[in-house]
Scaffold this active site. Sequence first.
Site, PDB file in Angstrom:
ATOM      1  N   ARG A  20      -9.521 124.019  -2.839  1.00  0.00           N
ATOM      2  CA  ARG A  20      -8.299 123.390  -3.352  1.00  0.00           C
ATOM      3  C   ARG A  20      -7.948 122.186  -2.502  1.00  0.00           C
ATOM      4  NH1 ARG A  20      -3.336 127.436  -4.072  1.00  0.00           N
ATOM      5  NH2 ARG A  20      -4.550 128.116  -5.860  1.00  0.00           N
ATOM      6  N   GLU A  44     -15.105 129.473  -8.958  1.00  0.00           N
ATOM      7  CA  GLU A  44     -14.669 130.340 -10.066  1.00  0.00           C
ATOM      8  C   GLU A  44     -15.690 131.433 -10.373  1.00  0.00           C
ATOM      9  OE1 GLU A  44     -11.858 130.638 -11.176  1.00  0.00           O
ATOM     10  OE2 GLU A  44     -10.890 128.797 -10.522  1.00  0.00           O
ATOM     11  N   LEU A  87     -22.119 140.065  -2.184  1.00  0.00           N
ATOM     12  CA  LEU A  87     -20.992 139.649  -3.036  1.00  0.00           C
ATOM     13  C   LEU A  87     -20.867 140.532  -4.272  1.00  0.00           C
ATOM     14  CD1 LEU A  87     -20.296 135.865  -3.762  1.00  0.00           C
ATOM     15  CD2 LEU A  87     -18.744 137.659  -3.002  1.00  0.00           C
ATOM     16  N   TYR A 127     -12.324 132.854 -19.528  1.00  0.00           N
ATOM     17  CA  TYR A 127     -11.487 132.550 -18.366  1.00  0.00           C
ATOM     18  C   TYR A 127     -12.017 131.347 -17.598  1.00  0.00           C
ATOM     19  CZ  TYR A 127     -10.121 132.160 -13.639  1.00  0.00           C
ATOM     20  OH  TYR A 127      -9.734 131.602 -12.457  1.00  0.00           O
ATOM     21  N   CYS A 204      10.270 140.607  -6.508  1.00  0.00           N
ATOM     22  CA  CYS A 204      11.069 139.933  -7.532  1.00  0.00           C
ATOM     23  C   CYS A 204      12.213 139.110  -6.934  1.00  0.00           C
ATOM     24  CB  CYS A 204      11.622 140.959  -8.521  1.00  0.00           C
ATOM     25  SG  CYS A 204      10.345 141.849  -9.442  1.00  0.00           S
ATOM     26  N   CYS A 207      11.129 135.668  -6.320  1.00  0.00           N
ATOM     27  CA  CYS A 207      10.262 135.095  -7.351  1.00  0.00           C
ATOM     28  C   CYS A 207      10.893 133.861  -7.988  1.00  0.00           C
ATOM     29  CB  CYS A 207       9.970 136.137  -8.423  1.00  0.00           C
ATOM     30  SG  CYS A 207       8.912 135.492  -9.741  1.00  0.00           S
ATOM     31  N   THR A 302     -19.784 150.394  -9.816  1.00  0.00           N
ATOM     32  CA  THR A 302     -18.683 150.249 -10.756  1.00  0.00           C
ATOM     33  C   THR A 302     -18.502 151.482 -11.626  1.00  0.00           C
ATOM     34  OG1 THR A 302     -19.235 147.919 -10.849  1.00  0.00           O
ATOM     35  CG2 THR A 302     -17.721 148.750 -12.519  1.00  0.00           C
TER      36      THR A 302
END
Length: 356
Positions: A20, A44, A87, A127, A204, A207, A302
């Site tokens: 970023r 991503e 990973l 996504y 909250c 938030c 999994t």
Amino acid sequence: MISESLLPWYDKHARDLPWRLSPRQRCANPERQFTDPYHVWLSEIMLQQTTVVTVKSYYLKFLDLWPTVHELAAEELDKVLSAWAGLGYYARARNLHRCAKMISEDFGGVFPNNEEDLLVLPGVGPYTAAAISAIAFDEPSTVVDGNVERVIARFYALKDPLPGVKGQMKACAAKQTPAQRSGDYAQAMMDLGATICTPRSPACVICPIQENCKGRKGGIAADLPKKAPKKIKPTRRTYAYVFKDNKGRVLLRRRPDKGLLGGMTEVPTSGWLEGQDPLLDPTLEVLAEWDSFQGIVKHTFTHFHFEIVVRSAEFSQDVSRLAKELGASWHSEDDFGALALPTVMKKILRHAKLST
DNA sequence: AAATCGGGGCC
DNA sequence: GGCCCAGATTT
């Protein structure tokens, strides 16, 4: 609109992540307001079902090894799998390599700049296509990951369970997607879900979008989103055969390209049986005097638990013929770091007193 | 629609 | 021990 209060919050509290651009970087370089598509894509793919903390070091290692998509495309798959080892979800690494070749060889090194064209790339689903188009190209795509699903479910107090309610969530999310600063908004939603609108005990009171949140008003935010009950995991059992030669080397082989741990390096094992004691592999048993019971390695994948009884034996002769018969090759401990050893195989080797 | 596909950190 | 994580692909 969520974005009205969310973006000012993001400007103050955005997390500092390797993929970023920081506010300072963006201010210093008005020409480069968005992260390089190669960097966005790489991050991503790694971040699919994987936490930010886990991804960071892998992301930096990959950029160090392969600074551009062309270098990644020119690399051998096994080298990429080796760097990816640990990973998980190794199909991602295979698709990453395929995609790099496609971008480098068919697209001239240029990533598509819209959702529809990105969706064609291997390993890039709904996504990721939305995320790349929004973050790298500031397209107003609706980015919906686990974080966004949680934020939206709470904001609109959607009480129907996942995955059935996904469509409704996407529609609600689409209504909120702003035409300006779409990339920042997408990342802000994910930061919000990661730091404030957390799965358990959401904060909250601090938030930025608490004002219009129906989940908070109803006092049910922490109970959303609802999820369908999960299936119980069966247990599979096997024997692992750690062949050692008189130089301290071990026999390892490459797994088939498809399926579980596809293309990764493994210790030879007998059949992976479900719900019963493991069966000794007769063809492997007669090849050596195996150590008696050495204990069990446990590992959870999994969708099943895995229990491995480790056996080991030392060879003094016919080592090359043995390797050929097993489709395996000898490796010394010094080389383990360069191999594509998944975590379960490292556990087995460590159990056999080998240092990975 | 359901199953497959990793691993780690948290509670 | 189950839950969650910047999900995609196959069946």
